[in-house]
Design a protein around this motif. Structure first.
Motif, PDB file in Angstrom:
ATOM      1  N   GLN A   1      38.070  57.939  55.181  1.00 39.38           N
ATOM      2  CA  GLN A   1      39.054  57.470  54.274  1.00 39.38           C
ATOM      3  C   GLN A   1      38.597  56.468  53.332  1.00 39.38           C
ATOM      4  OE1 GLN A   1      41.749  58.887  52.041  1.00 39.38           O
ATOM      5  NE2 GLN A   1      41.601  59.890  54.077  1.00 39.38           N
ATOM      6  N   VAL A   2      38.859  56.465  52.176  1.00 32.99           N
ATOM      7  CA  VAL A   2      38.439  55.343  51.156  1.00 32.99           C
ATOM      8  C   VAL A   2      39.819  54.789  50.569  1.00 32.99           C
ATOM      9  CG1 VAL A   2      37.366  54.615  49.098  1.00 32.99           C
ATOM     10  CG2 VAL A   2      36.112  56.141  50.628  1.00 32.99           C
ATOM     11  N   GLN A   3      40.439  53.868  51.071  1.00 38.39           N
ATOM     12  CA  GLN A   3      41.631  53.218  50.525  1.00 38.39           C
ATOM     13  C   GLN A   3      41.246  52.471  49.241  1.00 38.39           C
ATOM     14  OE1 GLN A   3      44.493  51.482  53.502  1.00 38.39           O
ATOM     15  NE2 GLN A   3      45.591  53.226  52.731  1.00 38.39           N
ATOM     16  N   LEU A   4      42.003  52.648  48.003  1.00 37.28           N
ATOM     17  CA  LEU A   4      41.722  51.692  46.882  1.00 37.28           C
ATOM     18  C   LEU A   4      42.939  51.067  46.585  1.00 37.28           C
ATOM     19  CD1 LEU A   4      40.080  54.334  44.883  1.00 37.28           C
ATOM     20  CD2 LEU A   4      38.880  52.409  46.288  1.00 37.28           C
ATOM     21  N   VAL A   5      42.966  49.730  46.337  1.00 36.64           N
ATOM     22  CA  VAL A   5      44.119  49.141  45.932  1.00 36.64           C
ATOM     23  C   VAL A   5      44.084  48.299  44.552  1.00 36.64           C
ATOM     24  CG1 VAL A   5      45.728  47.187  46.629  1.00 36.64           C
ATOM     25  CG2 VAL A   5      44.674  48.519  48.322  1.00 36.64           C
ATOM     26  N   GLU A   6      44.965  48.755  43.520  1.00 42.97           N
ATOM     27  CA  GLU A   6      44.835  48.276  42.364  1.00 42.97           C
ATOM     28  C   GLU A   6      45.786  47.100  41.992  1.00 42.97           C
ATOM     29  OE1 GLU A   6      44.533  52.759  40.919  1.00 42.97           O
ATOM     30  OE2 GLU A   6      45.705  51.782  42.466  1.00 42.97           O
ATOM     31  N   SER A   7      45.477  46.239  41.146  1.00 42.74           N
ATOM     32  CA  SER A   7      46.508  45.092  40.738  1.00 42.74           C
ATOM     33  C   SER A   7      46.045  44.561  39.356  1.00 42.74           C
ATOM     34  CB  SER A   7      46.337  44.039  41.757  1.00 42.74           C
ATOM     35  OG  SER A   7      45.187  43.349  41.870  1.00 42.74           O
ATOM     36  N   GLY A   8      47.082  43.818  38.760  1.00 43.20           N
ATOM     37  CA  GLY A   8      46.696  43.193  37.317  1.00 43.20           C
ATOM     38  C   GLY A   8      47.299  43.939  36.231  1.00 43.20           C
ATOM     39  N   GLY A   9      48.192  44.917  36.423  1.00 41.56           N
ATOM     40  CA  GLY A   9      48.751  45.615  35.519  1.00 41.56           C
ATOM     41  C   GLY A   9      50.066  44.492  35.127  1.00 41.56           C
ATOM     42  N   GLY A  10      50.726  44.831  33.745  1.00 43.32           N
ATOM     43  CA  GLY A  10      51.609  44.238  33.300  1.00 43.32           C
ATOM     44  C   GLY A  10      52.145  44.600  32.079  1.00 43.32           C
ATOM     45  N   LEU A  11      52.925  43.810  31.370  1.00 48.68           N
ATOM     46  CA  LEU A  11      53.545  44.040  30.070  1.00 48.68           C
ATOM     47  C   LEU A  11      52.881  42.927  29.126  1.00 48.68           C
ATOM     48  CD1 LEU A  11      55.718  45.156  27.990  1.00 48.68           C
ATOM     49  CD2 LEU A  11      57.411  43.500  28.929  1.00 48.68           C
ATOM     50  N   VAL A  12      52.133  43.403  28.124  1.00 46.55           N
ATOM     51  CA  VAL A  12      51.878  42.438  27.021  1.00 46.55           C
ATOM     52  C   VAL A  12      52.020  42.957  25.709  1.00 46.55           C
ATOM     53  CG1 VAL A  12      49.831  41.967  28.654  1.00 46.55           C
ATOM     54  CG2 VAL A  12      49.621  43.769  27.006  1.00 46.55           C
ATOM     55  N   GLN A  13      51.882  42.102  24.806  1.00 45.66           N
ATOM     56  CA  GLN A  13      51.997  42.387  23.342  1.00 45.66           C
ATOM     57  C   GLN A  13      50.650  42.981  22.803  1.00 45.66           C
ATOM     58  OE1 GLN A  13      53.092  38.590  21.508  1.00 45.66           O
ATOM     59  NE2 GLN A  13      55.409  39.026  22.123  1.00 45.66           N
ATOM     60  N   PRO A  14      50.868  43.762  21.852  1.00 45.24           N
ATOM     61  CA  PRO A  14      49.829  44.224  21.022  1.00 45.24           C
ATOM     62  C   PRO A  14      48.883  43.054  20.831  1.00 45.24           C
ATOM     63  CG  PRO A  14      51.386  45.115  19.970  1.00 45.24           C
ATOM     64  CD  PRO A  14      52.060  44.079  21.188  1.00 45.24           C
ATOM     65  N   GLY A  15      47.489  43.221  21.081  1.00 44.85           N
ATOM     66  CA  GLY A  15      46.204  42.381  20.871  1.00 44.85           C
ATOM     67  C   GLY A  15      46.193  41.398  22.249  1.00 44.85           C
ATOM     68  N   GLY A  16      46.925  41.645  23.097  1.00 46.29           N
ATOM     69  CA  GLY A  16      46.990  40.939  24.265  1.00 46.29           C
ATOM     70  C   GLY A  16      45.799  41.486  25.320  1.00 46.29           C
ATOM     71  N   SER A  17      45.611  40.818  26.422  1.00 41.29           N
ATOM     72  CA  SER A  17      44.600  41.217  27.344  1.00 41.29           C
ATOM     73  C   SER A  17      45.014  41.310  28.857  1.00 41.29           C
ATOM     74  CB  SER A  17      43.384  40.325  27.353  1.00 41.29           C
ATOM     75  OG  SER A  17      42.645  40.155  25.831  1.00 41.29           O
ATOM     76  N   LEU A  18      44.486  42.154  29.505  1.00 42.95           N
ATOM     77  CA  LEU A  18      44.526  42.027  31.070  1.00 42.95           C
ATOM     78  C   LEU A  18      43.513  42.401  31.749  1.00 42.95           C
ATOM     79  CD1 LEU A  18      47.834  44.311  31.129  1.00 42.95           C
ATOM     80  CD2 LEU A  18      47.892  41.887  31.615  1.00 42.95           C
ATOM     81  N   ARG A  19      43.461  41.755  33.023  1.00 40.08           N
ATOM     82  CA  ARG A  19      42.237  42.233  33.947  1.00 40.08           C
ATOM     83  C   ARG A  19      42.649  42.914  34.950  1.00 40.08           C
ATOM     84  NH1 ARG A  19      37.895  38.327  37.034  1.00 40.08           N
ATOM     85  NH2 ARG A  19      35.988  39.533  36.833  1.00 40.08           N
ATOM     86  N   LEU A  20      42.267  44.107  35.134  1.00 39.19           N
ATOM     87  CA  LEU A  20      42.443  45.034  36.442  1.00 39.19           C
ATOM     88  C   LEU A  20      41.615  44.991  37.428  1.00 39.19           C
ATOM     89  CD1 LEU A  20      43.744  48.383  34.334  1.00 39.19           C
ATOM     90  CD2 LEU A  20      45.138  46.240  34.623  1.00 39.19           C
ATOM     91  N   SER A  21      41.999  45.013  38.405  1.00 36.42           N
ATOM     92  CA  SER A  21      41.320  44.977  39.728  1.00 36.42           C
ATOM     93  C   SER A  21      41.387  45.921  40.522  1.00 36.42           C
ATOM     94  CB  SER A  21      41.485  43.582  40.455  1.00 36.42           C
ATOM     95  OG  SER A  21      41.253  42.606  39.513  1.00 36.42           O
ATOM     96  N   CYS A  22      40.555  46.466  41.135  1.00 40.70           N
ATOM     97  CA  CYS A  22      40.416  47.712  42.456  1.00 40.70           C
ATOM     98  C   CYS A  22      39.779  47.195  43.476  1.00 40.70           C
ATOM     99  CB  CYS A  22      40.101  48.918  41.759  1.00 40.70           C
ATOM    100  SG  CYS A  22      40.041  50.414  42.816  1.00 40.70           S
TER     101      CYS A  22
END
Length: 117
Positions: A1-22
């Motif tokens: 079994q391979v368990q993946l855990v994501e994080s980093g999402g959110g609410l941003v305004q147009p033009g903004g940035s995020l860094r998603l992790s897994c």
């Protein structure tokens, strides 16, 4: 079994940035072909980007130049840097993993990215 855990999402305004992790199991991470998919309300899940175990990358045309997929084998983590976000990027972003040459896919629970003013 391979368990993946994501994080980093959110609410941003147009033009903004995020860094998603897994994060993935360290014992096998370097052998995994990793990818990011996303699914908007009422839409089919679509491929966004992927990175092979050897570090080769591919992107959906609409995100080229804005999104960057990378992996840090020392941290057993794959990232998706999402810049210049548009409302059309709003979706649940899912981490995907498979062993090279395997058809069996493992999925994370997803992380919500909402782009709105």
């Amino acid at each position: 079994q391979v368990q993946l855990v994501e994080s980093g999402g959110g609410l941003v305004q147009p033009g903004g940035s995020l860094r998603l992790s897994c994060a993935a199991p360290g014992s096998i991470f370097s052998r995994l072909h990793m990818a990011w998919y996303r699914q908007a309300p009422g839409k089919q899940r679509e491929w966004v980007a992927d990175i092979t175990s050897g570090g080769n990358t591919n992107y959906k045309d609409s995100v080229k130049g804005r999104f960057t997929i990378s992996r840090d084998n020392a941290k057993n983590t794959v990232y998706l840097q999402v810049n210049s976000l548009k409302p059309e990027d709003t979706a649940v972003y899912y981490c995907n993993a498979r062993f090279s040459y395997s058809d069996y896919n493992y999925w994370g629970q997803g992380t919500q990215v909402t782009v709105s003013s």
